[in-house]
Design a protein around this motif. Structure first.
Motif, short mmCIF file in Angstrom:
data_model
loop_
_atom_site.label_atom_id
_atom_site.label_comp_id
_atom_site.label_asym_id
_atom_site.label_seq_id
_atom_site.Cartn_x
_atom_site.Cartn_y
_atom_site.Cartn_z
N ARG A 193 -0.92 -3.04 -14.99
CA ARG A 193 -0.04 -3.09 -13.46
C ARG A 193 -0.52 -4.09 -12.87
NH1 ARG A 193 -1.58 1.78 -9.08
NH2 ARG A 193 -2.08 2.74 -10.93
N VAL A 238 -0.33 -5.51 -8.96
CA VAL A 238 -0.44 -4.74 -7.32
C VAL A 238 -0.16 -6.16 -6.72
CG1 VAL A 238 -1.90 -3.71 -5.62
CG2 VAL A 238 -1.91 -3.09 -8.03
N THR A 239 0.98 -5.86 -5.70
CA THR A 239 1.49 -6.78 -5.00
C THR A 239 1.65 -6.44 -3.56
OG1 THR A 239 3.67 -6.20 -5.38
CG2 THR A 239 3.02 -7.85 -6.66
N SER A 240 0.84 -5.23 -3.02
CA SER A 240 1.05 -5.13 -1.81
C SER A 240 -0.39 -4.35 -1.38
CB SER A 240 2.17 -4.11 -1.28
OG SER A 240 2.12 -2.87 -1.84
N GLU A 255 -0.05 -0.41 -2.06
CA GLU A 255 -0.31 -0.30 -3.55
C GLU A 255 -1.76 -0.32 -3.98
OE1 GLU A 255 2.57 -2.14 -6.72
OE2 GLU A 255 2.71 -3.40 -4.85
N MET A 256 -2.38 -1.43 -3.28
CA MET A 256 -4.09 -1.60 -3.29
C MET A 256 -4.61 -0.28 -2.92
SD MET A 256 -6.01 -3.71 -5.03
CE MET A 256 -7.78 -3.73 -4.95
N LEU A 262 -4.24 2.26 -5.44
CA LEU A 262 -5.02 2.03 -6.53
C LEU A 262 -6.49 2.35 -6.27
CD1 LEU A 262 -5.33 0.94 -9.54
CD2 LEU A 262 -5.43 -1.27 -8.48
N TRP A 263 -7.08 1.88 -5.32
CA TRP A 263 -8.52 1.91 -5.10
C TRP A 263 -8.72 3.33 -5.10
CZ3 TRP A 263 -11.31 -1.98 -6.00
CH2 TRP A 263 -12.66 -2.14 -5.33
#
Length: 168
Positions: free
Chosen positions: A59, A61-63, A66-67, A70-71
């Motif tokens: 993946r 992650v670009t924002s 999203e982070m 994900l975290w």
């Protein structure tokens, strides 16, 4: 006597994990340039052997949103979640490589390097698994690695190597 037995079982299992996955210099095509990576750990180890990412995935992650998601996924089920790292998504992005659920210790995945290929990126991953005769811990693991790098637009391809780690 019991602690000695546990230690005797733990040492081979830890040896199977290794101190870090080996980093090899890849042969790059003419015109390729290595992209500087920043690990989310202070050492060269993959980010975590235990995560909430039960499925294998690659993946980008670009924002911030999203982070955050994900975290939360990575640290699902953990009593203590580390603070969300600061990432400037205007200038940076995060690459994620998750191995998915595995039946024991001894598995790992590491983002070794990233090369610029024209407008895109080629990501070099290394998976590690224990040899069949390894003494491993009977625990479910979900290895994951993530790195921060300068933001780029373009296609991303992955080249993966799999190694079987001998534990004797």
């Amino acid at each position: 006597m019991r602690p000695l037995i546990l230690l005797a079982l733990t040492i081979p299992a830890a040896a199977c994990l290794g101190s870090a996955l080996p980093t090899e210099q890849r042969e790059f095509e003419q015109g390729d340039a290595l992209i500087p990576l920043e690990r989310f750990r202070s050492d060269s180890h993959p980010y975590a052997a235990y995560s909430g990412l039960a499925e294998a995935e690659r993946r980008i992650v670009t924002s911030e949103e999203e982070m955050e998601a994900l975290w939360s996924q990575i640290h699902a089920g953990q009593a203590s979640v580390p603070p969300l790292p600061s990432v400037d998504f205007g200038e940076e992005m995060v690459l994620v490589a998750a191995l998915g659920g595995k039946p024991s210790s001894g598995y790992a995945i590491r983002i070794d390097s990233v090369a610029a290929r024209g407008e895109g990126l080629e990501v070099f991953l290394r998976q590690s698994r224990p040899a069949p005769d390894c003494a491993v811990l009977a625990v479910i693991t979900a290895p994951v690695d993530l790195v921060r790098l300068p933001r780029r637009v373009g296609d991303v391809s992955y080249r993966e190597a799999v190694e079987v780690r001998e534990c004797s």
